[in-house]
Write an enzyme that holds these catalytic residues in place. Structure first.
Site, PDB file in Angstrom:
ATOM      1  N   GLU A  73      47.597  50.152  43.780  1.00 18.53           N
ATOM      2  CA  GLU A  73      47.970  49.516  45.044  1.00 18.53           C
ATOM      3  C   GLU A  73      46.753  49.360  45.958  1.00 18.53           C
ATOM      4  OE1 GLU A  73      50.253  48.034  48.328  1.00 18.53           O
ATOM      5  OE2 GLU A  73      50.269  47.910  46.150  1.00 18.53           O
ATOM      6  N   HIS A 135      55.609  36.806  49.181  1.00 15.35           N
ATOM      7  CA  HIS A 135      54.222  37.249  48.994  1.00 15.35           C
ATOM      8  C   HIS A 135      53.610  36.556  47.781  1.00 15.35           C
ATOM      9  CE1 HIS A 135      50.962  39.747  50.127  1.00 15.35           C
ATOM     10  NE2 HIS A 135      51.041  40.599  49.124  1.00 15.35           N
ATOM     11  N   HIS A 305      51.798  35.745  31.948  1.00 12.52           N
ATOM     12  CA  HIS A 305      52.820  34.773  32.325  1.00 12.52           C
ATOM     13  C   HIS A 305      52.664  34.389  33.799  1.00 12.52           C
ATOM     14  CE1 HIS A 305      56.454  32.554  31.623  1.00 12.52           C
ATOM     15  NE2 HIS A 305      57.145  33.222  32.529  1.00 12.52           N
TER      16      HIS A 305
END
Length: 347
Positions: A73, A135, A305
Site C-alpha cells: 500500500e 479510483h 488483465h
C-alpha cells in the site's frame, strides 16, 4: 519544448506504473494494508520496529499489522505521490513558457488532486465499491490525458496534396463509440472486482447457475448500504453472479464493436497498423479474461488483465486522435486557395 516533452513522457510512463501497482495492491488485498491515510498506523512509513508496531496496535487495535500488505500500500502511495508532483511540475512549466498547452495540464492537476481524495476515501470508507471503481477510472483517465498531451506535442507536418483522404464520419463515430464502450466495460470490470464477483462463475461462456432467474439489478446500485468494511464484498451470491455475467456480456459487445472498428480501419491502407494493433490487444485481453475464469484469478494474469485493459483504452484514445487529425488536415487542405491556372482541375 524538448524538456517539456520529456517530462510529459516520463510522467505518462510513471502513470502506467501507478496503475499497475494499484491493481497489484487491490488484488493482494492491500487496499487496507494501512488503516489510515496518508501515513501508515500513524507513521510516515510502515512501522518496522517492535516498539513502533506495539504503538501501532495501540492506535489501531482492530487492524492487525501485515507488513507485506502495508508495504504494498505504501509503495503505491509513494509512487502515486511522485506522479502528482510531476503533474504539478508540468503545470508550472506550461504556465512559465509561452506556447505550451495549458488546458490539459490544468485538467490533469485537478484530476490528480481528486485521485488523492479518492485514495483517502478508499481507506476511510473501507473499500466502498463505488470509490474503488472511481479510483480505477480516475487512474485510467489520468494516463489517457497524459497520452493526449504527449500526442499534441508531436510535430505536425504540413499536409500535402498526396496525403491520404480524410476518414469518413462513420469511421470517426465508430472509433468514438468504441472508446465509450471500452470505458464502460472497464467501469464494469472495476465494479466486478470491487464487489469480489470475479470468481463466482467458473464455467464458460456463461455462469453455471441459472443466472437469468437470479439476475438482480440492485447489484448495480452505486450507493450500497453502509457497512463497517466492504473488504471481501457485502453483496449476496445472486448479486455477484449478476455483476459477473453482465461483465461477460459487456465483453462480447465490446469485442464485436472493436472488431467492426478494426475492419473499418483495415479498409484504409494508411490505418492498417491501427487495425492490427487493435485486434492484437483485444485478443490478448480476451485470452486473459478467459484465463482468469478457468484458473480462478491468478495474480499475474489478473494484473495483466488490468494493464491490457488500460492499453486498449490508450490505443483507442490514440486512434481517435489520429482520425481527428486526419480529418482536420483534410479540411485544411480543402480550404487552401488553389494556385492560378488550377481552376476547374480536380484536386
Amino acid at each position: 519544448m524538448d524538456g517539456f516533452k520529456r517530462l510529459v513522457s516520463i510522467t505518462f510512463l510513471l502513470a502506467l506504473v501507478v496503475i499497475a501497482l494499484g491493481a497489484y495492491t487491490r488484488l493482494t488485498e492491500a487496499g487496507l494494508g494501512c488503516p489510515d491515510w496518508p501515513g501508515c498506523y500513524g507513521f510516515a512509513g510502515v512501522p518496522e520496529t517492535a516498539a513502533d508496531q506495539q504503538l501501532a496496535q495501540v492506535r489501531f487495535p482492530d487492524a492487525p499489522i501485515d507488513l507485506a500488505r502495508a508495504w504494498n500500500e505504501m509503495i503505491h502511495r509513494y509512487v502515486a505521490g511522485t506522479l502528482g508532483l510531476l503533474i504539478l511540475a508540468i503545470n508550472i512549466m506550461a504556465w512559465r513558457q509561452p506556447g505550451l498547452p495549458r488546458r490539459l495540464p490544468a485538467m490533469l492537476l485537478v484530476l490528480v488532486v481528486f485521485q488523492a481524495v479518492l485514495g483517502m476515501w478508499t481507506v476511510t470508507m473501507a473499500l466502498m465499491p463505488v470509490v474503488v471503481m472511481g479510483h480505477l477510472l480516475g487512474g485510467f483517465t489520468t494516463a489517457s490525458l497524459l497520452l493526449l498531451l504527449r500526442l499534441r506535442l508531436a510535430p505536425r507536418s504540413v499536409p500535402s496534396m498526396l496525403s491520404a483522404s480524410a476518414p469518413g464520419k462513420g469511421l470517426q463515430l465508430l472509433a468514438a463509440l468504441g472508446l465509450v464502450i471500452v470505458v464502460g466495460q472497464v467501469a464494469l470490470g472495476g465494479w466486478t472486482a470491487a464487489n469480489y464477483a470475479a470468481v463466482v462463475c467458473t464455467q464458460l461462456p456463461f455462469c453455471e447457475v441459472d443466472w437469468q432467474q437470479q439476475f438482480d439489478v440492485t447489484a448495480f446500485r452505486l450507493i450500497q448500504p453502509e457497512h463497517d468494511s466492504y473488504q471481501y464484498g457485502v453483496l449476496d451470491y445472486a448479486q455477484r453472479v449478476s455483476i459477473h455475467v453482465a461483465h461477460r456480456i459487456g465483453a462480447v459487445v465490446t469485442a464485436a464493436v472493436l472488431l467492426l472498428l478494426a475492419a473499418g480501419l483495415w479498409r484504409r491502407p494508411s490505418l492498417r497498423r491501427w487495425s492490427v494493433a487493435l485486434v492484437a490487444v483485444l485478443g490478448l485481453q480476451v485470452a486473459l479474461g478467459i484465463t482468469n475464469v478457468v484458473a480462478s484469478l491468478p495474480l499475474a494474469v489478473a494484473v495483466a488483465h488490468n494493464v491490457t485493459g488500460l492499453a486498449l483504452v490508450l490505443l483507442l484514445v490514440a486512434a481517435n486522435y489520429q482520425l481527428y487529425r486526419m480529418g482536420s488536415r483534410w479540411s485544411l487542405r480543402a480550404s487552401w486557395p488553389r494556385p492560378v491556372g488550377t481552376i476547374g482541375r480536380r484536386g
